[in-house]
Motif scaffolding. Structure first.
Motif, PDB file in Angstrom:
ATOM      1  N   ALA A 124       0.830  -1.210   0.000  1.00 12.40           N
ATOM      2  CA  ALA A 124       0.000   0.000   0.000  1.00 12.40           C
ATOM      3  C   ALA A 124       0.862   1.256   0.000  1.00 12.40           C
ATOM      4  CB  ALA A 124      -0.927  -0.011   1.211  1.00 12.40           C
ATOM      5  N   ASP A 125       1.920   1.242   0.796  1.00 12.33           N
ATOM      6  CA  ASP A 125       2.807   2.407   0.857  1.00 12.33           C
ATOM      7  C   ASP A 125       3.601   2.567  -0.439  1.00 12.33           C
ATOM      8  OD1 ASP A 125       1.921   3.027   3.369  1.00 12.33           O
ATOM      9  OD2 ASP A 125       3.637   2.152   4.427  1.00 12.33           O
ATOM     10  N   ARG A 126       3.991   1.440  -1.044  1.00  9.30           N
ATOM     11  CA  ARG A 126       4.707   1.515  -2.317  1.00  9.30           C
ATOM     12  C   ARG A 126       3.803   2.104  -3.397  1.00  9.30           C
ATOM     13  NH1 ARG A 126       9.536   2.235  -3.761  1.00  9.30           N
ATOM     14  NH2 ARG A 126      10.125   0.748  -2.132  1.00  9.30           N
ATOM     15  N   LEU A 127       2.560   1.669  -3.417  1.00 11.15           N
ATOM     16  CA  LEU A 127       1.600   2.212  -4.375  1.00 11.15           C
ATOM     17  C   LEU A 127       1.402   3.706  -4.142  1.00 11.15           C
ATOM     18  CD1 LEU A 127      -0.463   1.659  -6.640  1.00 11.15           C
ATOM     19  CD2 LEU A 127      -2.142   1.105  -4.870  1.00 11.15           C
ATOM     20  N   ASP A 128       1.299   4.085  -2.888  1.00  8.16           N
ATOM     21  CA  ASP A 128       1.130   5.496  -2.533  1.00  8.16           C
ATOM     22  C   ASP A 128       2.341   6.316  -2.982  1.00  8.16           C
ATOM     23  OD1 ASP A 128      -0.354   7.617  -1.123  1.00  8.16           O
ATOM     24  OD2 ASP A 128       1.322   7.555   0.292  1.00  8.16           O
ATOM     25  N   THR A 129       3.531   5.755  -2.794  1.00  9.22           N
ATOM     26  CA  THR A 129       4.761   6.450  -3.188  1.00  9.22           C
ATOM     27  C   THR A 129       4.824   6.648  -4.698  1.00  9.22           C
ATOM     28  OG1 THR A 129       5.989   5.577  -1.294  1.00  9.22           O
ATOM     29  CG2 THR A 129       7.282   6.314  -3.187  1.00  9.22           C
ATOM     30  N   ILE A 130       4.480   5.605  -5.442  1.00 11.70           N
ATOM     31  CA  ILE A 130       4.523   5.696  -6.906  1.00 11.70           C
ATOM     32  C   ILE A 130       3.541   6.751  -7.407  1.00 11.70           C
ATOM     33  CG2 ILE A 130       3.986   4.458  -9.039  1.00 11.70           C
ATOM     34  CD1 ILE A 130       5.098   1.940  -7.747  1.00 11.70           C
ATOM     35  N   ILE A 131       2.332   6.734  -6.870  1.00  8.59           N
ATOM     36  CA  ILE A 131       1.324   7.701  -7.312  1.00  8.59           C
ATOM     37  C   ILE A 131       1.737   9.117  -6.944  1.00  8.59           C
ATOM     38  CG2 ILE A 131      -1.059   8.471  -6.959  1.00  8.59           C
ATOM     39  CD1 ILE A 131      -1.796   5.493  -6.615  1.00  8.59           C
ATOM     40  N   SER A 132       2.280   9.287  -5.748  1.00  5.65           N
ATOM     41  CA  SER A 132       2.700  10.619  -5.310  1.00  5.65           C
ATOM     42  C   SER A 132       3.847  11.159  -6.153  1.00  5.65           C
ATOM     43  CB  SER A 132       3.130  10.575  -3.839  1.00  5.65           C
ATOM     44  OG  SER A 132       2.054  10.164  -3.012  1.00  5.65           O
ATOM     45  N   ALA A 133       4.655  10.251  -6.718  1.00  7.29           N
ATOM     46  CA  ALA A 133       5.849  10.658  -7.474  1.00  7.29           C
ATOM     47  C   ALA A 133       5.582  10.824  -8.960  1.00  7.29           C
ATOM     48  CB  ALA A 133       6.957   9.630  -7.273  1.00  7.29           C
ATOM     49  N   MET A 134       4.344  10.716  -9.381  1.00  4.99           N
ATOM     50  CA  MET A 134       4.062  10.740 -10.816  1.00  4.99           C
ATOM     51  C   MET A 134       4.452  12.054 -11.481  1.00  4.99           C
ATOM     52  SD  MET A 134       0.431   8.686 -10.808  1.00  4.99           S
ATOM     53  CE  MET A 134       0.031   8.980 -12.519  1.00  4.99           C
ATOM     54  N   ASN A 135       4.504  13.135 -10.714  1.00  2.00           N
ATOM     55  CA  ASN A 135       4.912  14.425 -11.283  1.00  2.00           C
ATOM     56  C   ASN A 135       6.427  14.545 -11.420  1.00  2.00           C
ATOM     57  OD1 ASN A 135       2.421  15.747 -11.718  1.00  2.00           O
ATOM     58  ND2 ASN A 135       2.211  16.087  -9.521  1.00  2.00           N
ATOM     59  N   ASP A 136       7.158  13.661 -10.755  1.00  2.00           N
ATOM     60  CA  ASP A 136       8.620  13.672 -10.803  1.00  2.00           C
ATOM     61  C   ASP A 136       9.072  12.497 -11.661  1.00  2.00           C
ATOM     62  OD1 ASP A 136      11.371  13.296 -10.302  1.00  2.00           O
ATOM     63  OD2 ASP A 136      11.221  14.204  -8.319  1.00  2.00           O
ATOM     64  N   LYS A 137       9.427  12.783 -12.906  1.00  6.96           N
ATOM     65  CA  LYS A 137       9.715  11.716 -13.861  1.00  6.96           C
ATOM     66  C   LYS A 137      10.831  10.790 -13.389  1.00  6.96           C
ATOM     67  CE  LYS A 137      11.173  13.068 -17.892  1.00  6.96           C
ATOM     68  NZ  LYS A 137      11.109  13.558 -19.289  1.00  6.96           N
ATOM     69  N   LEU A 138      11.917  11.350 -12.894  1.00  5.28           N
ATOM     70  CA  LEU A 138      13.043  10.524 -12.471  1.00  5.28           C
ATOM     71  C   LEU A 138      12.671   9.626 -11.302  1.00  5.28           C
ATOM     72  CD1 LEU A 138      16.071  12.989 -12.761  1.00  5.28           C
ATOM     73  CD2 LEU A 138      15.408  11.160 -14.327  1.00  5.28           C
ATOM     74  N   GLN A 139      11.942  10.189 -10.345  1.00  3.92           N
ATOM     75  CA  GLN A 139      11.541   9.392  -9.189  1.00  3.92           C
ATOM     76  C   GLN A 139      10.543   8.310  -9.595  1.00  3.92           C
ATOM     77  OE1 GLN A 139      10.200  11.689  -5.846  1.00  3.92           O
ATOM     78  NE2 GLN A 139       9.664   9.899  -4.623  1.00  3.92           N
ATOM     79  N   LEU A 140       9.627   8.661 -10.485  1.00  2.85           N
ATOM     80  CA  LEU A 140       8.643   7.684 -10.943  1.00  2.85           C
ATOM     81  C   LEU A 140       9.320   6.521 -11.655  1.00  2.85           C
ATOM     82  CD1 LEU A 140       5.762   6.723 -11.553  1.00  2.85           C
ATOM     83  CD2 LEU A 140       5.785   8.205 -13.572  1.00  2.85           C
TER      84      LEU A 140
END
Length: 348
Positions: free
Chosen positions: A271-287
């Motif tokens: 759940a936290d990994r999914l949350d992290t991925i979604i939150s990082a969608m605006n940051d291309k490198l992090q995504l």
């Protein structure tokens, strides 16, 4: 196999400055930044045949040596369709008779020259030319540009090239340019979208999708653990062998899983990994980093099949729908999850 160098014009700085020597005159300076790419000139890859690409490049290389060609193309385009001049704010009110001596007009003409260079020199690479056409469509959509305008511009460009090149612009060259302009207009028409609907070439996500997913997720993310748990329970019931991938609770009865500490740790982790991925969608490198991490950690010995990720995405969509996520947002979720699955577990 013969190779040629593609000179891609990535940046154009066009500006006009008044010259003190002669009042009322304007000097236009164009600066371009270039890089060189090697590509195959003999193949049939790309939008056009190898012969059409060769002819278009050859004739364009000849024509662009004459600095009058870009201004003449733009001038004749506006002269034939004066209503379009209003779309160019920097010289919208300049009398037609003064356009060819107007610095802003000349700057725009040479900017168009640079844009044509990019497209023409990218013709052998489907990816490069698709990105350029996509960008052209996105850049012109807010200005109210329509496909017919590009068709009309192509017709004017063809006329100017015929006059400039004379006998070198023979029937074969004319047909190659017609084919090229037809392909360009078709691509631009397909991609004449709002900027928010243009996909990033690396992540394949559009700003529209990112906004929809992040906004709808924000409304339900507090309940993410229970959502992931519900997905796991249903997934294990549908495909019991999937539970065997989780050795710490592989043998725990499904009905007993909600009370199992190791299971709940795994649920929270996902759940936290999914949350992290979604939150990082605006940051291309992090995504991209998060997706690559997921891909790396699910390789052998775990080797979770792509089908399981597809099942998880399908069940997540079911949960989102049950949570009242709108139909438009659901469309964005489908697109995003497809891209995520492709990134974590590419098709073989």
């Amino acid at each position: 196999m013969q190779l040629f160098n593609l000179v891609l014009v990535f940046g154009v700085v066009a500006y006009a400055s008044a010259c003190s020597q002669t009042p009322g005159t304007t000097t236009t300076t164009v600066t371009t930044t270039v890089t060189t790419v090697t590509a195959d000139d003999e193949g049939e890859a790309g939008l056009l045949s190898a012969n059409d690409r060769r002819i278009i490049r050859k004739t364009w290389d000849q024509a662009k040596k004459d600095g009058d060609v870009p201004p003449q193309i733009l001038f004749r385009f506006i002269k034939a369709h004066p209503e379009y001049q209003k779309m160019f704010k920097s010289f919208a009110d300049v009398p037609q008779a003064e356009l060819l001596s107007n610095g802003n007009f000349l700057a725009q003409a040479y900017t168009i020259l640079a844009g044509l260079n990019v497209v023409i020199q990218s013709l052998s690479s489907q990816e490069l030319v698709a990105n350029q056409i996509n960008a052209l469509g996105g850049a012109h959509q807010p200005r109210g540009a329509t496909p017919i305008m590009f068709e009309q511009f192509g017709e004017v460009a063809e006329e100017v090239l015929a006059e400039e090149l004379g006998s070198a612009f023979n029937a074969e060259a004319r047909q190659a340019w017609k084919n090229g302009m037809r392909a360009l207009v078709t691509g631009i028409t397909r991609n004449l979208k709002k900027a928010e609907d243009l996909a990033d070439p690396q992540t394949k996500l559009t700003p529209h999708q990112i906004r929809d997913v992040q906004t709808s997720w924000e409304n339900i993310r507090a309940d993410r653990n229970s959502m992931v748990s519900a997905i796991f329970i249903k997934l294990f019931k549908e495909t019991p062998r999937t539970q065997k991938h989780f050795v710490k609770f592989a043998s725990v009865a499904i009905d007993a899983l909600p009370e199992n500490a190791e299971y709940n740790k795994q649920v929270a982790l996902v759940a936290d990994r999914l949350d992290t991925i979604i939150s990082a969608m605006n940051d291309k490198l992090q995504l991209l980093g998060n997706i690559n991490y997921m891909r790396y950690t699910h390789q052998p010995p775990r080797a979770i099949a792509r089908e399981r990720f597809e099942d998880f995405a399908r069940l997540l969509l079911d949960v989102l729908s049950s949570k009242g996520v709108s139909a438009d947002d659901m469309d964005s979720w489908r697109g995003v999850l497809t891209i995520f699955v492709d990134g974590v577990s590419p098709r073989q």
